[in-house]
Enzyme design. Structure first.
Site, mmCIF file in Angstrom:
data_model
loop_
_atom_site.group_PDB
_atom_site.id
_atom_site.type_symbol
_atom_site.label_atom_id
_atom_site.label_comp_id
_atom_site.label_asym_id
_atom_site.label_seq_id
_atom_site.Cartn_x
_atom_site.Cartn_y
_atom_site.Cartn_z
ATOM 1 N N TYR A 27 -61.675 -30.163 33.601
ATOM 2 C CA TYR A 27 -61.688 -28.699 33.547
ATOM 3 C C TYR A 27 -61.935 -28.230 32.111
ATOM 4 C CZ TYR A 27 -59.878 -23.917 33.652
ATOM 5 O OH TYR A 27 -59.719 -22.567 33.515
ATOM 6 N N LYS A 31 -65.177 -26.070 30.563
ATOM 7 C CA LYS A 31 -64.991 -24.790 29.874
ATOM 8 C C LYS A 31 -65.503 -24.859 28.436
ATOM 9 C CE LYS A 31 -63.359 -22.641 33.367
ATOM 10 N NZ LYS A 31 -64.096 -21.526 33.963
#
Length: 141
Positions: A27, A31
């Protein structure tokens, strides 16, 4: 935007991209890719007066976060200490206000910026926390 001769692109990333996280590495990496895209797009389009930004919010009070937190992001034992670094949870309107500002003419002299809207969460760092190292699987030997 090219035909109008100006504009703003506002991406949404995460405060996790600014501090890193062993608990949600994939994740965080995705990002961080948005952060790089924000900075990379600003250069070729600056002569067309197209600006790029990213807003890096912290946990926000939405139904999605409340309903999927434990299931979508791994064991609560790994995640909860990160979520608990700040007792503040943003309201959606607070996050939206940052995007509206960056898209406005008031921000026309700002470009390539990543704006943390995170109650200082990205400033908090922990080095090798025990709760992460204890929970990670160990290799042979």
């Amino acid at each position: 935007m090219l035909s109008s001769g100006c504009g703003s692109i506002v991406f949404t990333t995460s405060e996790a991209a600014l501090r890193g996280s062993t608990a949600v590495a994939a994740y965080t990496a995705s990002k961080q890719g948005i952060v790089s895209l924000t900075k990379s797009l600003a250069v070729p389009y600056r002569s067309e007066e197209i600006r790029t930004y990213a807003v890096a919010p912290d946990p926000t009070a939405t139904n999605i976060r409340i309903e999927t937190r434990a299931k979508a992001h791994g064991p609560p034992r790994l995640i909860d200490p990160y979520i608990g670094l700040s007792d503040k949870v943003a309201e959606p309107g607070e996050q939206a206000a940052a995007s509206v500002f960056l898209a406005s003419d008031a921000a026309r002299n700002i470009n390539r910026a990543v704006l943390p809207v995170d109650h200082d969460r990205s400033a908090i760092r922990r080095s090798s926390p025990a709760f992460v190292t204890e929970a990670l699987p160990r290799g042979p030997g």
